[in-house]
Design an enzyme around this catalytic site. Sequence first.
Site, PDB file in Angstrom:
ATOM      1  N   ASP A  39       0.839  -1.198   0.000  1.00 37.54           N
ATOM      2  CA  ASP A  39       0.000   0.000   0.000  1.00 37.54           C
ATOM      3  C   ASP A  39       0.883   1.261   0.000  1.00 37.54           C
ATOM      4  OD1 ASP A  39      -2.899   0.869   0.506  1.00 37.54           O
ATOM      5  OD2 ASP A  39      -1.867   1.935   2.114  1.00 37.54           O
ATOM      6  N   GLU A  45       1.827  -0.240  -4.816  1.00 37.03           N
ATOM      7  CA  GLU A  45       0.839   0.762  -5.210  1.00 37.03           C
ATOM      8  C   GLU A  45       1.457   2.137  -5.026  1.00 37.03           C
ATOM      9  OE1 GLU A  45      -3.499   2.445  -3.815  1.00 37.03           O
ATOM     10  OE2 GLU A  45      -1.805   2.314  -2.443  1.00 37.03           O
TER      11      GLU A  45
END
Length: 551
Positions: free
Chosen positions: A207, A273
């Site tokens: 993330d 990401e």
Amino acid sequence: MPLRSADWWQRGVIYQVYPRSFADSDGDGVGDLPGITAHLDHLEALGVDALWLSPIYPSPGLDVGYDVSDHAAIDPLFGTMADLDRLVAEAHDRGIALILDLVLNHTSDQHAWFEDSRSSRTSEHADWYLWRDPAGWRRGKPIPPNNWQSLFGGGAWQWEPRREQFYMHIFLVEQPDLNWRNPAVRTAQLDMIRGWLAHGVDGFRLDVYDAFFKDASFASNPPLVPQPRGLARLRGWNRQLHVNDKDQPELHDFLAELRAIVDEVPGRMTVGEPLEVAPQIAAGHAGPRHLIFDFDLLKQPWKADALADAIDEREAAFGPSRWPAVVLSNHDQPRQATRYARGPERDAVAKAAAVLLLTLRGTPFLYYGEEIGLGDIHVPRKEIVDPPARRFWPFTQLWWNRDQCRAPMPWTDGPNGGFTTGRPWLRMAPDLATRNVASQSADPDSVLSAYRRLLAVRRALIALQTGSFRWVVRARGGVLAYRRDAPGEAVLVAINLNAEPATVALEDPATAALTWQPAYSTVGEDRTPLDGATLDLLPREAVILRAPLSV
Ligand code: NOJ
């Protein structure tokens, strides 16, 4: 059968499960791990190679699981460690790999590390988060140390009276950012990662991985020039160039260390990401067994020119030696099935979009529900769960929030689509009586049947998995046609984005000279081979043809 060769990270198709919304086994209205295990047959029949689970860790749920209060445990809402072990084992039995979502940039403010850190300047974890003294005081109020902003809205600094200092948060106030320059943080996080690998997981999604490190001197960001206009200017985040609050060079060292651990066992991978970066920067972090999302394509409308531009930009950024990831939907964005078309043409467009997703050069990420053309839901204001939408985006929440793309999966046409025997945590899509897995399984013309056929074709054609990319028709007349070539095999993909039939002239002599055999069409007809110079496409049809190549 899914792949399970060591290079599944490149050749395979990765399916994103949003655990809350996939399948509920215990009637509490929230999806869970046993629910996922119970539906592995669906994923095997679909033909995917790996599952990525959005966070399953204990969390107060303010960012619906991306605010983690213990990275090393399973939230009881989703089950137990034994449930995870069972899921990993049963997925592996079917040749399906399992990827966990790692939220390393921040924790929940209820994480024990932060509770200790905020308690005093001398606590054990005092330096585990980004603490700064105020820049000064104005009318009795502390002034934040710099101009950094939260992506979710407001400033990035929150005052903690117990320490008389600010802490930094890129996301919610309840999601403090960790201090990645503290070696103790790094050691603790890497130990946690080793723990998950010991449970047999095959990889991680990272993330906002490029936000781990911030400028060491905490310099302010310069303003963006020119300044954004319209609604975009309302968000302070949009008004800055984010050169000091993310994308710092120290990240490379950490990624190398992480990758070395992941790479200890062949057949494991990571996917990062990035936080709003250009494809050129994203591409710089890609490497073997390490993918990077690039969301440019996802932001384009279903228009041939716009899609072609994004594809070109990505191909240029990644070049032939780096391997991209292909994403059209995820848990943060409106779904492709409704983003591209809302009227009666929706399923035809969903099938054509599936061809784009599964035939571009790169590893495709398929978001749960897209395989049945599941659409966005309209969530009335009082039911909105997504915190940024509730707190910071009051203007947009009536037509945009992230709940809209997180509707529970409809498995049957029964009550609550067979998702739960209880009350679903979020409302079901209104068309579940017809749009559900069971009905679509029985219908050869459904979106699901199209996905299953398409995934089988992809599996049979190595050029679609690893081949090079080049345009045959670059958006001319609303058609995208491209070749994927691998040793011994060429594949021609053509997508007609028009509501009318299209005739594509194959002007490239080398392509026109080959004898192309039909392999797949979204309209399901058996097509005749090409006559050598033109390809006729039905409205919104997408086709895949193959030709042998002499080696
Ligand atoms: C990106 C995730 O995709 C999103 O859902 C989340 O809100 C933020 N990171 C913060 O973790």
